[in-house]
Scaffold this active site. Structure first.
Site, PDB file in Angstrom:
ATOM      1  N   ARG A 331      43.651  44.266  36.546  1.00 18.89           N
ATOM      2  CA  ARG A 331      45.245  43.730  36.828  1.00 18.89           C
ATOM      3  C   ARG A 331      45.141  41.803  37.250  1.00 18.89           C
ATOM      4  O   ARG A 331      45.900  41.536  37.874  1.00 18.89           O
ATOM      5  CB  ARG A 331      45.205  44.280  38.700  1.00 18.89           C
ATOM      6  CG  ARG A 331      45.611  43.871  39.615  1.00 18.89           C
ATOM      7  CD  ARG A 331      46.486  44.795  40.806  1.00 18.89           C
ATOM      8  NE  ARG A 331      46.846  46.245  40.680  1.00 18.89           N
ATOM      9  CZ  ARG A 331      48.048  46.866  40.880  1.00 18.89           C
ATOM     10  NH1 ARG A 331      48.747  46.206  41.195  1.00 18.89           N
ATOM     11  NH2 ARG A 331      48.245  47.937  40.814  1.00 18.89           N
ATOM     12  N   GLU A 743      50.913  45.184  49.261  1.00 16.94           N
ATOM     13  CA  GLU A 743      49.972  43.748  49.334  1.00 16.94           C
ATOM     14  C   GLU A 743      50.843  42.898  48.408  1.00 16.94           C
ATOM     15  O   GLU A 743      50.636  41.636  48.573  1.00 16.94           O
ATOM     16  CB  GLU A 743      49.700  44.458  47.962  1.00 16.94           C
ATOM     17  CG  GLU A 743      47.994  45.065  48.174  1.00 16.94           C
ATOM     18  CD  GLU A 743      47.124  45.842  46.858  1.00 16.94           C
ATOM     19  OE1 GLU A 743      46.308  46.061  46.740  1.00 16.94           O
ATOM     20  OE2 GLU A 743      47.818  46.995  45.956  1.00 16.94           O
TER      21      GLU A 743
END
Length: 795
Positions: A331, A743
């Site tokens: 990620r 997030e």
């Protein structure tokens, strides 16, 4: 104070700004808000299984690296109240906790690889007896030299997994042809999760070698699997239940498995309920953190600031074992571009083994570490060219119809960056305030201000494609009440409130008729973690799927009942509407059924009123070999402007004002989404400023308690905090056109980090580049100021 008056008061003090009236601004507060405030909410450590319940205690290693020569528990077993002491040889199943890579033992047998690593487990009738027994256990070690620093691990070649690379364009050629290039490096530090409820589990043995486990976990199905593995039983012998989790932030995605496995081992051995609840200090000592990263880069750009090439190497401190490091690095690699189109980009990702607890998932899951690099690079480009960094950012934004393909080959669809920019620039009065900041700095010698604007583009989905699935089970009872089971975990983020609303809207009934059961592997099996900001996306769609099945059955009952009246000759399913606790036909006149009456009729007609739901995110794929694909279902966007003030003599810093505009699609619950944005931003600003973890030369954490580890307090939030949800931007192909929100706001705190850098730069008239790292602690700020002043003096 009730939620609504509190919000109104906040609006009056200009702390938050709620969205305009849109029909859902009068939503109920968080599902557990009242019980949290009143103390009625039940957490695992509040649960008591009676006089038979034992207290579990972990005996951890005092050494970061050592061989275990012997373990003697004989004297400890003589202490009154000690029921069992277990070591690795007592594990009936596999001595393994690794969630992906099988490289993490449950109990250390031959060697220890970090301070706090579990060697023995104690089951006692009191905490006092357990502590006394720990002192009587004799463990002999041969102490080895630990590797504690990331750079040291790199020098010794201690790579924990194969390196990764993604590349697009011709980076070497583009760099050589760029008008300007800059090279740099950045160290971003670890971060403690500091969830309010520490790692906790209660395991209750039930008949036929089965176990009912109450675990504070984000991933009940994985916890179930790990327990079954160490006990040597099939997964159907283990049921894991989660009513609520007292905060997690990623720290309970895999590492809750440890405490659950240990409690289960003791429960099996003693055939009595066993609870393990870590103290704050123990939790901080033995659990993993956000991965520290050491990153190096070269960026090529034009004289106007347009980025031509970006060559990056990301290095992560994995800790002692792999845990989720590979996915976290992936990620980070995906997000090293952030919001910017870079035609020639190459990024390497490497992870390294050190003798510290395995670092693990944390809000953002690697994206903050990747985004920090490009944001620092753009800030340096602007200073090099003598331009405003905000303008350089806008110049490089992904386009809406062209320049919209990422370095991993995914098209950036429904790009909201330019809309966010226009709204935020106006809302924050950015350019006017920047002039005011410059004027303030000219007139003040020892107090300086800085301002910065930063965006975020965050991909929503698990990058491991098969995890993008969810299940649900919905029961409708004969009185018209509804019980919803789903695989997501409520950990304070308001997931249950959103799911409850989804079920009510889909069934056309009031929310007070819907109740959610505790998340349990016995009700909804094989679930994914509540992580990757996908809890509402995945579980909401699974709930909708179950509701659709139930409505189809109920429509059939409605049609049969209407046909009996002779009023209706022919009805089709799509014309039957569920809303306002009624069911009726929108095309033809007729008496509506109340939802309750129709349910009763369905029951007497022997129609099932229970349905499972399932959802898998469509069209996700990624070729790891080629580094190309579509790993994300969509992107979430946000943008922030922050202004700070620093005392250049003490480095005391305060955030004067933050303005945020965030894209949440059609919000499922604006109040909850606003809370997530505020909380994510403040947690991010803690990582960027005050949250520093210190170790001694032997690997001991020196600040493992709330009096020495500095998380943000109410004094650290912006004095003026304006948040607006972007409106009229529905997100296609998601649950009720919404977007994930957990997030992305975390990364908006880079506006604080770079505003501090801007204020530091002002001490030297913005003529010299300040050295800078993350977090920007008081020490970092003072060292940067001293360095700038020394450079100015030498010139």
């Amino acid at each position: 104070m009730p939620a609504e008056p509190a919000i109104k008061m906040a609006e009056k003090t200009n702390k938050i700004r709620m969205p305009e009236k849109n029909g859902i601004d009068s939503l109920p507060a968080h599902d557990s808000a009242v019980s949290h405030v009143s103390g009625e909410a039940i957490f695992i450590n509040d649960m008591d299984e009676g006089s038979k319940m034992l207290f579990g205690h972990i005996v951890g290693s005092p050494h970061a690296s050592a061989r275990i020569l012997s373990v003697d528990t004989s004297d400890a077993m003589k202490i009154p109240g000690i029921i069992a002491i277990l070591t690795a040889k007592d594990i009936p199943g596999e001595n393994q906790l690794g969630p992906v890579v099988k490289d993490e033992v449950c109990l250390a047998a031959d060697k220890t690889e970090f301070i706090g690593q579990a060697i023995a487990l104690i089951a006692a009738e009191s905490h006092e007896a357990a502590f006394e027994a720990e002192q009587k256990i004799i463990i002999k070690y041969s102490v080895l030299e630990p590797v504690l620093q990331l750079q040291e691990a790199m020098e010794q070649g201690k790579m924990i997994s194969a390196p990764r690379k993604i590349e697009t364009g011709d980076v070497e050629k583009a760099l050589s042809e760029s008008e300007h290039t800059l090279s740099g490096e950045l160290m971003t530090g670890p971060q403690e999760h500091w969830y309010l409820e520490t790692q906790t589990c209660l395991c209750v043995p039930v008949e036929r070698s089965s176990y009912y486990v109450y675990s504070s976990t984000q991933h009940p199905s994985e916890t179930q699997s790990i327990i079954a593995t160490v006990l040597g039983v099939e997964e159907n012998r283990v049921s894991v239940e989660v009513k609520r989790v007292g905060g997690a932030f990623g720290g309970k995605e895999t590492q809750a498995n440890h405490v659950a496995a240990w409690a289960s081992l003791l429960a099996r051995n003693t055939n009595r309920p066993v609870k393990i609840h870590l103290s704050r200090d123990t939790d901080q000592i033995m659990t993993g953190k956000r991965h520290p990263f050491y990153s190096k880069y070269i960026v090529g750009f034009t004289k106007s600031g347009l980025i031509q090439a970006f060559d990056v190497e990301l290095n992560a401190d994995a800790g002692a074992t792999t845990d989720l490091t590979n996915a976290i690095m992936e990620r980070a690699i995906f997000h090293v571009d952030n919001a910017y189109f870079i035609p020639n980009l190459r990024v390497y990702g490497k992870a390294w083994k050190t003798n510290k607890p395995s670092n693990t998932a944390f809000r953002g899951f690697g994206a903050p570490q990747g985004i920090a690099v490009i944001e620092q690079a753009i800030d340096r480009i602007a200073r090099y060219l003598g331009k405003d960094a905000a303008d350089i950012r806008k110049l490089n934004f992904y386009g809406e119809s062209n320049n919209n393909i990422t370095h991993f080959g995914e098209v950036v669809e429904n790009n909201r960056l330019h809309l966010l920019w226009d709204k935020l620039i106006a809302q924050s009065a950015y350019y006017e305030r920047k002039e005011n900041v410059d004027e303030f700095n000219k007139n003040n010698t020892y107090t300086k201000r800085g301002i910065a604007l930063t965006p975020v583009k965050f991909g929503i989905s698990f990058t491991t494609s098969f995890l993008n699935q969810a299940g649900a089970l919905i029961n409708i009872y004969t009185d018209g009440s509804v019980l919803v089971n789903h695989g997501g975990v409520e950990m304070g983020q308001g997931l249950h409130s959103k799911i409850r609303r989804i079920a009510a809207l889909e069934l056309g009934i009031s929310e007070d008729r819907v109740t959610l059961s505790p998340t349990c592997t016995a009700s909804v099996p094989n679930t994914s973690a509540t992580a990757a900001s996908s809890g509402a996306d995945l579980n909401g769609m699974a709930v909708k799927n179950a509701c659709d099945k139930l409505k189809e059955r109920l429509r059939g009952v409605y049609i049969k009942e209407m046909e009996k009246t002779g009023i209706f000759e022919e009805l089709c399913q799509e014309n039957i509407i569920f809303e306002n606790d009624k069911v009726y036909c929108k095309e033809k006149a007729g008496l509506p059924f109340s939802f309750r009456d129709l349910v009763k009729t369905a029951y007497t007609s022997r129609v099932s009123l229970s349905a499972t739901g399932f959802y898998k995110t469509p069209d996700l794929y990624f070729d790891k070999k080629d580094g190309k694909g579509r790993p994300f279902h969509y992107f979430a966007f946000g943008m922030a402007v922050s202004e700070v003030e620093i005392d250049t003599l003490t480095a005391f810093t305060k955030i004067l004002r933050t303005d945020i505009v965030h894209d949440v699609g059609d919000s499922l619950n604006p109040h909850i989404d606003m809370g997530q944005i505020r909380g994510g931003f403040v947690q991010g600003s803690g990582w960027c400023t005050t949250e520093e973890i210190k170790y001694d030369e032997m690997g001991h954490v020196l600040n493992h308690s709330p009096d020495t580890y500095k998380i943000p307090t109410i004094m650290d939030i912006p004095e003026i905090f304006n948040i607006v949800l972007l409106e009229k931007v529905p997100n296609p192909n998601t649950i009720r056109k919404s977007k994930a929100v957990g997030e992305p706001p975390f990364m908006l705190a880079f506006s604080v980090w770079l505003a501090i850098k801007d204020a530091i730069s002002a001490t030297a008239g913005h003529k010299t580049e300040p050295g800078f790292s993350l977090p920007a602690t008081n020490e970092v700020i003072l060292h940067s100021i001293e360095k700038l002043r020394a450079q100015a003096t030498n010139k």
